[in-house]
Every structure is written in structure tokens, then in C-alpha cells.
Design a protein around this motif. Structure first.
Motif, short mmCIF file in Angstrom:
data_model
loop_
_atom_site.label_atom_id
_atom_site.label_comp_id
_atom_site.label_asym_id
_atom_site.label_seq_id
_atom_site.Cartn_x
_atom_site.Cartn_y
_atom_site.Cartn_z
N UNK A 50 0.93 -1.11 -0.27
CA UNK A 50 -0.06 -0.31 0.14
C UNK A 50 0.87 1.64 0.05
N UNK A 51 0.27 2.04 -1.74
CA UNK A 51 1.57 3.70 -1.46
C UNK A 51 1.21 3.99 -0.06
N UNK A 52 2.53 4.96 0.87
CA UNK A 52 2.19 6.25 1.85
C UNK A 52 1.17 6.45 1.19
N UNK A 53 -0.29 7.41 1.99
CA UNK A 53 -1.15 8.44 1.57
C UNK A 53 -0.82 9.45 2.56
N UNK A 54 -0.34 10.91 2.12
CA UNK A 54 -0.84 12.26 2.91
C UNK A 54 -1.64 12.60 3.10
N UNK A 55 -3.16 12.04 2.66
CA UNK A 55 -4.58 12.14 2.72
C UNK A 55 -4.81 11.46 3.63
N UNK A 56 -4.33 10.41 4.91
CA UNK A 56 -5.10 9.13 5.03
C UNK A 56 -5.47 9.72 6.50
N UNK A 92 4.11 -0.69 -5.28
CA UNK A 92 4.40 -1.89 -4.59
C UNK A 92 4.12 -2.92 -5.61
N UNK A 93 5.17 -3.84 -6.05
CA UNK A 93 5.49 -5.40 -6.72
C UNK A 93 5.70 -5.85 -6.09
N UNK A 102 7.99 -11.49 -1.59
CA UNK A 102 9.19 -10.19 -2.23
C UNK A 102 8.29 -8.98 -2.37
N UNK A 103 8.75 -8.30 -1.98
CA UNK A 103 8.16 -7.22 -2.04
C UNK A 103 9.14 -5.40 -2.67
N UNK A 104 8.65 -4.76 -3.93
CA UNK A 104 9.86 -3.88 -4.53
C UNK A 104 9.11 -2.97 -4.08
N UNK A 105 9.93 -1.46 -3.55
CA UNK A 105 9.06 -0.08 -4.11
C UNK A 105 10.00 0.64 -4.25
N UNK A 107 11.13 4.33 -5.47
CA UNK A 107 11.04 6.16 -5.13
C UNK A 107 12.24 6.37 -6.03
N UNK A 108 12.24 7.33 -6.65
CA UNK A 108 13.21 8.11 -7.16
C UNK A 108 13.72 7.58 -8.24
N UNK A 109 14.91 7.07 -7.99
CA UNK A 109 15.84 6.53 -8.98
C UNK A 109 16.35 5.33 -8.12
N UNK A 110 16.16 4.89 -6.98
CA UNK A 110 16.13 3.86 -6.33
C UNK A 110 15.27 3.16 -6.24
N UNK A 111 15.20 1.54 -6.05
CA UNK A 111 14.02 1.05 -5.29
C UNK A 111 14.93 0.07 -4.39
#
Length: 119
Positions: A50-56, A92-93, A102-105, A107-111
Motif C-alpha cells: 500500500x503506497x503512503x498517503x498524505x491524505x489518510x 509496490x510490486x 518479495x516486495x519492491x517499492x 522511489x526516485x531513482x532507487x528501489x
């Protein structure tokens, strides 16, 4: 689908349906703040990234990998992701293999790549 059950998310609620009848098996009281990854099942747990949310709003979960008991819908597992001070809405994958998730997230140029042994 796992062991005669289908799992999904609608309107911020995780649920399970009986694959043969289509009847609701359970719905989770956990509320999700934003769109989720594809759900995966590993060792009797239904996982979602679940992606982060600034409106939660209070009580909603976001920003990490979470797991619900596949039989009851109870939230039983969580790994919160902190991407520094900024909110990351990247997807997320998730993938399973045996008793591993296995989880990949991205952000920016990095995972961020995470692996967890379940059970």
C-alpha cells in the motif's frame, strides 16, 4: 485465488469471496488509504503493498506491506515503509515463492527490495 477463495479490495476494504458460490467469506475492518498492489497469498496470509498517503484519515493504513489472515480477514502482519520525510505514492510490486514474499517499492531513482520468510 487460494483454496477456493478469491481476495480483493474495494472502497478501501479487503474482502474474501467463496470461489464456488461468490458469497462473502469475510471483510476486514482495516481501512486502506490508497490503491494497493495486486494481492498475493503466502502461508495463509493475504498480502498487499500500500503506497503512503498524505491524505489518510485516522485508522487508515498506508505506506508498507500488510497481511490479513486468509481465513478470518484479521490484520496479522505489517512492515511499514518510511521513505524519509516525503510521502511516496509509488506502487509496490509483490511476488511469492515458497514461504517467502518479495516486495519492491520504487522511489526516485532507487528501489527498495525486501524479502520476508513467512511462517
Amino acid at each position: 485465488m487460494s483454496r477456493g477463495a478469491l481476495y480483493g479490495v474495494m472502497d478501501g476494504t479487503v474482502f474474501s469471496l467463496d470461489a464456488a458460490t461468490g458469497r462473502t467469506r469475510w471483510t476486514s475492518s482495516t481501512k486502506i488509504a490508497s490503491a494497493v498492489s495486486d494481492l498475493v497469498v503466502c502461508a495463509g496470509i493475504v498480502f498487499a503493498g500500500i503506497p503512503a498517503s498524505d491524505t489518510a484519515i485516522p485508522g487508515e493504513i498506508s505506506g508498507g506491506v500488510f497481511g490479513w489472515d486468509a481465513a478470518t480477514g484479521e490484520l496479522v502482519w505489517q512492515c511499514r515503509h518510511s521513505a524519509g520525510s516525503s510521502v511516496s505514492d509509488r506502487a509496490w510490486q509483490l511476488m511469492t515463492g515458497g514461504d517467502m514474499i518479495f516486495a519492491a517499492h520504487y522511489a526516485s531513482r532507487y528501489a527498495d527490495l525486501l524479502a520476508f520468510k513467512i511462517g
